[in-house]
Design a protein around this motif. Structure first.
Motif, short mmCIF file in Angstrom:
data_model
loop_
_atom_site.label_atom_id
_atom_site.label_comp_id
_atom_site.label_asym_id
_atom_site.label_seq_id
_atom_site.Cartn_x
_atom_site.Cartn_y
_atom_site.Cartn_z
N ASN A 66 1.14 -1.10 0.05
CA ASN A 66 -0.45 -0.37 0.02
C ASN A 66 1.09 1.48 0.07
N ARG A 115 -10.29 5.74 -2.91
CA ARG A 115 -9.40 4.53 -2.71
C ARG A 115 -7.91 3.97 -3.46
N VAL A 116 -6.69 3.40 -2.76
CA VAL A 116 -6.60 2.82 -3.11
C VAL A 116 -6.38 1.30 -3.99
N PRO A 117 -6.85 0.65 -4.60
CA PRO A 117 -6.39 -0.47 -4.50
C PRO A 117 -5.27 -1.27 -4.94
N LEU A 118 -5.55 -2.71 -3.61
CA LEU A 118 -4.48 -3.86 -4.34
C LEU A 118 -4.54 -4.71 -4.63
N GLY A 119 -4.07 -4.95 -5.36
CA GLY A 119 -3.42 -6.88 -5.64
C GLY A 119 -3.35 -8.03 -4.78
N GLU A 120 -3.21 -8.58 -5.16
CA GLU A 120 -2.87 -10.04 -4.32
C GLU A 120 -1.26 -11.12 -4.83
N MET A 132 -5.16 -3.40 -11.69
CA MET A 132 -4.89 -1.98 -10.85
C MET A 132 -5.00 -1.36 -11.47
N LEU A 151 -9.08 -0.17 -12.30
CA LEU A 151 -9.29 0.15 -11.11
C LEU A 151 -8.78 1.64 -10.93
N TYR A 177 -11.21 -7.02 -6.00
CA TYR A 177 -9.59 -6.49 -5.67
C TYR A 177 -10.43 -6.05 -3.94
N ARG A 178 -9.01 -5.53 -3.21
CA ARG A 178 -9.82 -5.01 -2.21
C ARG A 178 -8.65 -3.63 -2.31
N TYR A 179 -9.37 -2.56 -1.33
CA TYR A 179 -8.44 -1.26 -1.26
C TYR A 179 -8.43 -1.48 0.20
N ALA A 180 -6.84 -0.77 -0.40
CA ALA A 180 -6.38 -0.28 1.15
C ALA A 180 -7.26 0.55 2.22
N GLU A 181 -7.56 0.72 3.00
CA GLU A 181 -8.15 1.56 4.10
C GLU A 181 -7.23 2.88 4.31
#
Lengths: 382, 192, 391
Positions: free
Chosen positions: A241, A259-264, A274, A277, C387-391
């Motif tokens: 992040n 928001r900041v999208p994150l991948g895995e 990414m 989004l 996909y998740r977003y950062a907090e």
């Protein structure tokens, strides 16, 4: 070097038969995004070694800037990452403003955010188009992406006079005041953009061929990404992040909600998603900026255009460009020319892990992985 | 289900195919040179020198101060200042450029010369169909080729030209105000 | 009147044979249909090149070629002139005889395939008892010309491309032929004329085409996919268009030889589409019984052009598959599906007709499709991600 040899043993079970096929995916090539060369050694179809060779577009940008005034270096920064000239300008203007201690009026900050996010939109759209083109989709997504890019470039032409080499930012503000008509057109474009994104996603996102070509390919592990200094969407796809817009909060990004999208997994599919989004988040930022832009001057009325002589010192200004962290390091010795001018090119630094991502994969994956790193040779070679 | 994404993609391309016959937005090609898009007002290609009235020599606004030559990033402007002053169209003696040459193959259309010029003498042109087959000088433009009248400037950049004219008129009015008491006492003849 | 129009070419052939001297009558009766094929299909090729470029262009929101002739329809003439006047470069170390023979072989063999395709009622060049077998045998010979081209060029990339192409074509021969076995089983004969005649009936106004049965539909889709792979068209054009081997096995060809390869590839596409139409879509039969007044050869050409349009549509949409994914797809997905199609066709023959027959025959195919789909996706870990977003 021994790490590579270990990897080869791990991949083939023996220390290599000594019959590696060496090909040079040479500078003159349909899918290397510019004059970029890769010396690849293959065992059958699998990559054993990959060495990127660049420098074919070196134009002495830093040397030229050290022999010209601060203002004269501004049009040259347009040509660094030639797809995103506005963000290059902003990074340089930010560094000089830090060096010389110049303040920027409100309206200029809003204008900067608007053009920077528009730049991000058109860069990500073109990149996805090019990635599809490399995968053989015969140009259809590319044409759709360029249709939208043309609209954004037309906006840039109305604002600053040139489509790509905009030369728009100045130290202490921006050069041209965005007129109400221009802002109206930007609002119209931002209103229509989500529909284009939906169409684009429908064409591509669940396509099984795309998924099988990109999932699991070009995996970049988290620790390697952080250690190698990778930034931008590549880093966030690996799960870290770090978005400079949130970390530094330069300009007025602190006021916008996004928001900041994150991948895995850190593979090509994650990097591609990414960017999709991030395009949606950019649209949100644009809507907020267009609503909140105040009236006022866009440059300090007392600021002089020529003859900037910052006091001796150094400054490093960085922004989240669409490709990663673009930074300018300036050392001034009190004269009107910088003593040292150094660009931190995100594309080049992101390229250094290309070999690690491609080892053991087939040749077709190299092309796809390179496409996902998002390089522009103007920035890699400066 | 396997194949779902492919079917969605096919539906999207079919929509574009049929849409290209119906909507303008799905067929955005402009067939140059039969059709042309209108150029944006702010478009910039290469610089040109502005002169007021019809006399190119006397009306030229440029006074060869050489600021644009110094500030030009790729150093494409070459100016030779005249050794003596000549009266311009208002009768005031000014220096003028003996030689004003722009190497257009070097110019990068950055517009810095326009920004730094204190006399509104150099502006950006919009003509772009400029190819020539003369390799050895065809792209080095002299003063005669570069000088264009103010009417031309008003044609290509109407709003900008209107602003510039306003500013110049203001400056002239202020200058006249300053000189008016002196002139009234000195000669009593109106300069304009 | 419609009968006359339908049989116009046959009547012309009879007339020409009757009016020529007895010694050359057999020759004339053969040469005329051959000439017909040699004129028809290359003209179709010319039209298809423009159609493809304009179709792809419209999909991509732009005009295609529109300068040469009215709306660009004379573009093939310009292309022909270009390819004929280009310099013919042969690499110095290339195997000259094989290099020359490769395109010649391709075109020759592909023209042979047209002998067994019934273009209209009573309009087939050679009514063989084993037409389908002959067709696939000739189709397999085209793979040899691809390998000859890659080998003779003495070029690493060409060889790589040729080997990939041969591997791909051989893998996709199996599903191609197996899906046609189901049709042969249903029709009871290997002769293409018989197969079409079996499909030319109507129950009410609904036709008897095999594509309207569950196994026919699945078989048609599988045949179409295998067809795309055999002609090296997108999304299976890895041997030819992959970005790192430039043009694959015909990198070293220029000018007219390249044009011959191109011609051969498109003619193969027409031939295989013609066979697909013959096997599954009822050949020259009209879709509804009230439309039989339109001549049969027009129906045949219309169906072939529709298939070509679908090819162009698919090409404009899908990216390429990688080599190992291609192979996986052929052996692990298509082969089991074709075996299930044959099983289902067998069931169809022995069940009494009605809706129940339809459901019983469709069930195993649908079940296998879902199972294979899940297995393949999970084995390669292909999934839709959130996909998740950062907090």
């Amino acid at each position: 070097m021994s790490a590579v040899a270990d990897r080869i043993v791990e991949l083939t079970g023996d220390a290599g038969s000594g019959q590696l096929l060496e090909i040079s995916m040479g500078p003159h090539h349909p899918s290397t995004h510019g004059v970029f060369r890769m010396n690849v050694e293959l065992e059958g179809e699998r990559v054993m070694k990959l060495k990127p060779v660049f420098g074919y577009l070196h134009r002495n940008h830093e040397k030229i800037a050290e022999n010209a005034s601060y203002l004269a270096a501004m049009p040259y920064t347009d040509r660094l990452d030639y797809m995103c000239s506005m963000t290059n300008n902003w990074a340089y203007a930010l560094s000089v403003e830090k060096l010389a201690g110049i303040a920027v009026p409100e309206r200029a900050e809003y204008a900067r955010v608007i053009v920077a996010e528009l730049t991000r939109l058109q860069n990500h759209a073109s990149l996805i188009g090019f990635l599809m083109q490399d995968m053989g989709a015969s140009g259809t997504p590319l044409m759709y992406a360029f249709r939208e890019r043309e609209k954004i470039l037309d906006l840039f032409e109305q604002l600053s006079g040139a489509r790509m080499m905009c030369n728009y930012m100045r130290f202490g503000g921006v050069r041209v005041d965005p007129s109400p008509e221009w802002l109206f057109e930007v609002r119209a474009l931002v209103g229509r953009f989500p529909r284009f994104l939906d169409e684009f996603q429908q064409l591509l996102m669940e396509n099984e061929i795309l998924m099988s070509r990109t999932q699991g390919v070009g995996v970049l592990p988290r620790e390697l990404a952080v250690n190698a200094g990778i930034t931008g969407p590549m880093l966030r796809a690996s799960g870290v992040n770090y978005d400079i817009r949130k970390v530094d909060g330069y300009g007025i990004y602190g006021r916008f909600e996004f928001r900041v999208p994150l991948g895995e997994h850190g593979d090509v599919y994650d990097r591609y998603m990414m960017r999709v989004l991030e395009m949606r988040e950019s649209v949100k930022i644009l809507e907020q900026a267009l609503k909140g832009i105040p009236e006022g001057p866009v440059m300090d009325p007392k600021a002089r255009l020529r003859g900037l002589r910052p006091k001796a010192g150094e400054a490093y200004g960085r922004i989240e460009s669409p490709k990663g962290e673009l930074g300018f390091y300036l050392i001034s010795n009190g004269t009107h020319e910088p003593y040292r001018y150094r660009v931190r090119p995100p594309s080049m630094i992101n390229l250094t892990v290309l070999e690690d991502m491609c080892l053991g994969r087939s040749v077709a994956d190299i092309v796809v992985t390179l496409g996902s790193v998002d390089i522009v040779l103007g920035e890699v070679d400066r | 289900m396997l194949g779902e994404g492919i079917v969605k993609g096919l539906a999207e391309t079919a929509r574009n195919f049929f849409g290209s016959y119906v909507e303008k937005d799905r067929l955005t090609t402009v067939q140059f040179p039969e059709e042309r898009l209108p150029q944006a007002e702010a478009a910039r290609v290469f610089p040109f020198l502005v002169y007021d009235t019809d006399d190119m020599e006397k009306g030229l606004r440029c006074v060869a101060c050489k600021i644009c030559e110094v500030e030009c990033p790729p150093r494409c402007i070459t100016i030779e200042k005249s050794t003596e002053k000549k009266p311009d169209f208002t009768g005031k003696p000014q220096f003028y450029p003996e030689k004003f040459e722009i190497d257009v193959s070097v110019c990068m259309s950055c517009q810095i010369c326009v920004e730094v010029c204190p006399f509104e003498a150099i502006k950006m042109d919009t003509a772009f169909e400029l190819s020539t087959d003369d390799r050895f000088g065809g792209l080095r433009w002299e003063k005669e080729r570069l000088a264009k009248p103010n009417e031309y400037y008003r044609q290509i950049h109407p709003m900008e030209a209107a602003e510039v004219d306003e500013q110049l008129a203001e400056k002239k009015a202020k200058a006249e105000e300053k000189h008016a008491p002196a002139a009234a006492t000195a000669e009593g003849a109106a300069t304009r | 009147m419609t009968q006359g129009l339908d049989q116009i070419f046959v009547t012309f052939q009879h007339w020409a044979v009757a009016h020529s001297p007895a010694a050359v009558q057999p020759a004339v009766s053969i040469v005329l249909p051959v000439a017909g094929i040699l004129i028809l299909f290359p003209s179709l090729f010319a039209i298809t090149t423009v159609l493809e470029r304009k179709g792809l262009a419209r999909i991509q929101n732009r005009y295609g070629p529109n300068r040469v002739g009215p709306y660009g329809w004379l573009q093939p003439v310009a292309d022909a002139v270009k390819s004929l006047t280009k310099e013919d470069i042969v690499p110095r170390t290339a195997d000259k005889l094989v290099h020359f023979l490769a395109p010649v072989l391709l075109v020759t063999v592909v023209f042979l395939e047209y002998a067994v395709i019934p273009v209209g009622r009573n309009m087939v060049l050679a009514d063989m008892n084993s037409g389908v077998l002959f067709f696939f045998a000739a189709g397999a010979a085209t793979e040899m010309s691809v390998f000859m081209a890659g080998w003779s060029s003495r070029n690493k990339y060409s060889l790589l491309g040729a080997m990939r192409a041969v591997a791909q074509m051989i893998s996709y021969e199996a599903p191609l032929i197996l899906s046609s076995i189901a049709v042969v089983m249903a029709a009871g004969s290997l002769s293409t004329v018989t197969i079409v005649e079996k499909q030319a009936g109507y129950s009410g106004f609904w036709p008897h085409w095999y594509v309207l049965t569950p196994w026919g539909l699945a078989g048609f889709v599988l045949f179409a996919i295998a067809m795309t792979a055999e002609s090296n068209r997108s999304p299976f054009d890895l041997p030819e268009g992959e970005s790192e081997i430039i043009a694959g096995y015909f990198t070293e060809y220029s000018g007219f030889k390249f044009a011959l390869f191109f011609l051969g590839e498109y003619l193969e596409m027409f031939a295989v589409s013609g066979m697909a139409v013959t096997l599954f879509l009822g050949g020259w039969a009209a879709p509804f019984s009230f439309l039989t007044w339109i001549p049969s050869w027009i129906w045949f050409l219309g169906k072939v052009m529709t298939l070509i349009a679908v090819f162009i549509w698919v090409r404009g949409t899908l990216p390429r598959l990688r080599m190992d994914q291609l192979m996986n797809f052929a052996w692990k997905f298509m082969l089991p599906m074709t075996l299930m199609v044959i099983f289902s066709a067998g069931l169809w023959k022995f069940l009494p007709s009605g809706v129940l027959r339809w459901l019983i025959c469709a069930a195993p195919i649908a079940l296998l499709y879902v199972v294979l789909g899940r297995v393949l996706q999970s084995e390669r870990r292909i999934e839709k991600r959130v996909y998740r977003y950062a907090e």
